[in-house]
Design a protein around this motif. Structure first.
Motif, PDB file in Angstrom:
ATOM      1  N   PHE A 106       0.843  -1.199   0.000  1.00  0.00           N
ATOM      2  CA  PHE A 106       0.000   0.000   0.000  1.00  0.00           C
ATOM      3  C   PHE A 106       0.877   1.247   0.000  1.00  0.00           C
ATOM      4  CE2 PHE A 106      -2.146   3.374   2.390  1.00  0.00           C
ATOM      5  CZ  PHE A 106      -3.243   3.566   1.570  1.00  0.00           C
ATOM      6  N   LYS A 107       1.931   1.210   0.815  1.00  0.00           N
ATOM      7  CA  LYS A 107       2.845   2.348   0.878  1.00  0.00           C
ATOM      8  C   LYS A 107       3.459   2.616  -0.495  1.00  0.00           C
ATOM      9  CE  LYS A 107       7.250   3.686   2.928  1.00  0.00           C
ATOM     10  NZ  LYS A 107       8.303   3.323   3.877  1.00  0.00           N
ATOM     11  N   TYR A 108       3.859   1.556  -1.209  1.00  0.00           N
ATOM     12  CA  TYR A 108       4.460   1.728  -2.516  1.00  0.00           C
ATOM     13  C   TYR A 108       3.473   2.330  -3.506  1.00  0.00           C
ATOM     14  CZ  TYR A 108       6.509   0.693  -7.020  1.00  0.00           C
ATOM     15  OH  TYR A 108       6.983   0.808  -8.291  1.00  0.00           O
ATOM     16  N   ARG A 109       2.222   1.821  -3.516  1.00  0.00           N
ATOM     17  CA  ARG A 109       1.225   2.350  -4.450  1.00  0.00           C
ATOM     18  C   ARG A 109       0.966   3.830  -4.190  1.00  0.00           C
ATOM     19  NH1 ARG A 109      -1.515  -2.363  -3.024  1.00  0.00           N
ATOM     20  NH2 ARG A 109      -3.081  -1.139  -1.892  1.00  0.00           N
ATOM     21  N   MET A 110       0.845   4.192  -2.922  1.00  0.00           N
ATOM     22  CA  MET A 110       0.590   5.590  -2.590  1.00  0.00           C
ATOM     23  C   MET A 110       1.776   6.473  -2.961  1.00  0.00           C
ATOM     24  SD  MET A 110      -2.443   5.862  -1.559  1.00  0.00           S
ATOM     25  CE  MET A 110      -2.424   7.484  -0.823  1.00  0.00           C
ATOM     26  N   SER A 111       2.993   5.946  -2.755  1.00  0.00           N
ATOM     27  CA  SER A 111       4.180   6.708  -3.114  1.00  0.00           C
ATOM     28  C   SER A 111       4.207   6.964  -4.608  1.00  0.00           C
ATOM     29  CB  SER A 111       5.435   5.945  -2.686  1.00  0.00           C
ATOM     30  OG  SER A 111       6.589   6.626  -3.104  1.00  0.00           O
ATOM     31  N   GLN A 112       3.873   5.944  -5.421  1.00  0.00           N
ATOM     32  CA  GLN A 112       3.849   6.123  -6.864  1.00  0.00           C
ATOM     33  C   GLN A 112       2.778   7.118  -7.281  1.00  0.00           C
ATOM     34  OE1 GLN A 112       6.917   4.832  -7.222  1.00  0.00           O
ATOM     35  NE2 GLN A 112       6.165   4.401  -9.260  1.00  0.00           N
ATOM     36  N   LYS A 113       1.625   7.081  -6.615  1.00  0.00           N
ATOM     37  CA  LYS A 113       0.545   8.006  -6.943  1.00  0.00           C
ATOM     38  C   LYS A 113       0.956   9.445  -6.640  1.00  0.00           C
ATOM     39  CE  LYS A 113      -3.626   6.732  -6.190  1.00  0.00           C
ATOM     40  NZ  LYS A 113      -4.901   6.356  -5.552  1.00  0.00           N
ATOM     41  N   GLU A 119      10.466  18.064  -0.348  1.00  0.00           N
ATOM     42  CA  GLU A 119      11.846  17.579  -0.355  1.00  0.00           C
ATOM     43  C   GLU A 119      11.905  16.106   0.036  1.00  0.00           C
ATOM     44  OE1 GLU A 119      16.024  19.257   1.364  1.00  0.00           O
ATOM     45  OE2 GLU A 119      14.435  18.925   2.844  1.00  0.00           O
ATOM     46  N   MET A 120      11.161  15.729   1.069  1.00  0.00           N
ATOM     47  CA  MET A 120      11.161  14.336   1.507  1.00  0.00           C
ATOM     48  C   MET A 120      10.559  13.425   0.449  1.00  0.00           C
ATOM     49  SD  MET A 120      10.299  14.490   5.609  1.00  0.00           S
ATOM     50  CE  MET A 120       8.709  15.304   5.394  1.00  0.00           C
ATOM     51  N   GLN A 121       9.480  13.871  -0.208  1.00  0.00           N
ATOM     52  CA  GLN A 121       8.822  13.039  -1.209  1.00  0.00           C
ATOM     53  C   GLN A 121       9.709  12.820  -2.428  1.00  0.00           C
ATOM     54  OE1 GLN A 121       6.001  11.421  -0.974  1.00  0.00           O
ATOM     55  NE2 GLN A 121       5.454  12.205   1.035  1.00  0.00           N
ATOM     56  N   THR A 122      10.371  13.876  -2.910  1.00  0.00           N
ATOM     57  CA  THR A 122      11.178  13.759  -4.131  1.00  0.00           C
ATOM     58  C   THR A 122      12.503  13.072  -3.876  1.00  0.00           C
ATOM     59  OG1 THR A 122      12.064  15.993  -3.767  1.00  0.00           O
ATOM     60  CG2 THR A 122      10.130  15.788  -5.189  1.00  0.00           C
ATOM     61  N   ALA A 123      12.928  12.972  -2.604  1.00  0.00           N
ATOM     62  CA  ALA A 123      14.193  12.322  -2.276  1.00  0.00           C
ATOM     63  C   ALA A 123      14.026  10.842  -1.979  1.00  0.00           C
ATOM     64  CB  ALA A 123      14.834  13.010  -1.074  1.00  0.00           C
ATOM     65  N   LYS A 124      12.818  10.300  -2.130  1.00  0.00           N
ATOM     66  CA  LYS A 124      12.575   8.887  -1.833  1.00  0.00           C
ATOM     67  C   LYS A 124      13.455   7.988  -2.707  1.00  0.00           C
ATOM     68  CE  LYS A 124       7.807   9.178  -0.213  1.00  0.00           C
ATOM     69  NZ  LYS A 124       7.607   8.180   0.803  1.00  0.00           N
ATOM     70  N   THR A 125      13.921   6.914  -2.115  1.00  0.00           N
ATOM     71  CA  THR A 125      14.787   5.972  -2.832  1.00  0.00           C
ATOM     72  C   THR A 125      14.113   4.652  -3.121  1.00  0.00           C
ATOM     73  OG1 THR A 125      15.663   5.074  -0.761  1.00  0.00           O
ATOM     74  CG2 THR A 125      16.802   6.990  -1.693  1.00  0.00           C
ATOM     75  N   GLY A 126      12.892   4.454  -2.598  1.00  0.00           N
ATOM     76  CA  GLY A 126      12.224   3.168  -2.750  1.00  0.00           C
ATOM     77  C   GLY A 126      12.509   2.218  -1.607  1.00  0.00           C
TER      78      GLY A 126
END
Length: 366
Positions: free
Chosen positions: A5-12, A287-294
């Motif tokens: 769920f976290k991954y799907r939301m991050s991609q969205k 900044e936190m959202q765009t710096a995500k590494t997966g």
């Protein structure tokens, strides 16, 4: 929260923010309370962004509807066409922006247009043709300290690619400035670079569609271009750890050393912006959202809280921020001779004008 769920939301979230982040080059650790983003998969959201500064205009406002997750982000929604966009201050000065391009509105240039001033309060209003009205909360422009200097340090790095160790050298730039004492201050930094390239258009070749072989087709132009390089990274900070002190080493930019960027010389202009506390909260989440590494250690997806709202429907979610920032700047020149082991010269057998954001017109400062 489970990882899928976290991954799907991050991609969205990345999909929703992409259009807004593309507009940043033209305008770009406190206590932040992120809000989980919950919405239907097919919902389109209004995105509005812009900035008024102490620099002379024009200032640009970017308006669009976000695409649903997985949609085409390059499509401009017709509902943003021919909007009435205004910026006004607390003194009653108001300017109606003109439509510069589809979805982009701008103020008049220079002294004929509105201009930001420290202590001024600014509000943005957007009236769409379909009757919807969006407005920003009032934004007060804080002062910004002058950049005393920007220092560069050459750093040798390596990266592993296909089990091979490759050079990944860069210049790391740090800013020095005096933070004001007795008050909370918030900052954002971005930069724009310009570098010169020398290419080899006389060596241009094309593939013959009949034989599949490369055929020499020399071009007579052009060998020398200047390329504009605009940052997409977001860097913000507050003065919680250095309130009232002289800041010695605030990292503000990283410039990779490649045959293209340091073929001859790289000129970088660092800009330091003041932020209101609400603007800082917004940019910190971005900044936190765009710096995500997966990684599973990434912070959970969150909505960067906008200061924009639908006047008739305050519960509608809006993406973006209208800010008011004072600006200080410094220029640094990075030379090929500054690199102990410079990369090979650029090998590019084509017209230099095909390089993105390039021009054959020599900049006035070069």
């Amino acid at each position: 929260m489970n990882l899928s769920f976290k991954y799907r939301m991050s991609q969205k979230m990345k999909s929703l923010y992409t259009w807004f982040l593309l507009a940043l080059p033209l305008w770009l650790a406190g206590c932040v309370e992120p809000v989980e983003l919950k919405m239907p998969d097919n919902e389109k959201l209004m995105t509005i962004s812009g900035l008024i500064t102490t620099d002379p205009g024009p200032y640009y406002i970017y308006i669009n509807m976000s695409s649903p997750y997985g949609g085409n982000l390059s499509i401009i929604d017709n509902s943003v066409k021919n909007a009435t966009v205004t910026i006004q201050d607390e003194l009653g000065n108001i300017e109606v922006l003109s439509q510069y391009q589809f979805g982009i509105y701008r103020t008049r240039a220079g002294a004929s247009g509105i201009r930001g001033r420290v202590g001024g309060t600014y509000t943005l209003t957007v009236n769409l043709q379909d009757g919807r009205t969006y407005a920003s909360k009032a934004e007060v422009m804080p002062a910004v300290p002058a950049l005393a200097s920007v220092k560069s340090a050459y750093v040798e790095k390596t990266v592993i690619e296909n089990d091979n160790e490759l050079p990944d050298d860069r210049f790391e730039l740090t800013a020095q400035f005096q933070d004001a004492a007795g008050e909370r201050n918030f900052y954002r930094w971005d930069w724009t670079g310009v570098y010169e390239v020398a290419t080899q258009p006389w060596e241009y070749t094309e593939t013959d569609i009949r034989t599949g072989r490369l055929v020499s087709k020399p071009k007579s132009c052009c060998t020398t271009c200047w390329v504009k390089d605009t940052v997409s990274a977001i860097r913000v900070s507050d003065d919680r750890l250095f309130n009232g002190n002289f800041v010695q080493s605030q990292q503000v930019a990283t410039i990779p050393v490649t045959p293209q960027t340091l073929n001859i010389r790289y000129r970088v202009e660092i800009r330091q912006y003041s932020l209101s506390e609400t603007a800082y909260d917004y940019w910190r989440v971005m900044e936190m959202q765009t710096a995500k590494t997966g990684s599973v250690l990434d912070p959970p997806p969150a909505n960067a809280k906008s200061n924009l709202y639908n006047v008739n429907d305050p519960e509608e979610m809006v993406i973006g921020y209208f800010g008011a920032s004072a600006v200080s700047r410094q220029v640094v020149n990075l030379n090929r001779s500054d690199v102990p082991n410079p990369p090979p010269l650029l090998d590019y057998d084509d017209d230099c004008r095909v390089i993105l954001n390039s021009t054959t017109i020599r900049p006035s400062f070069w």
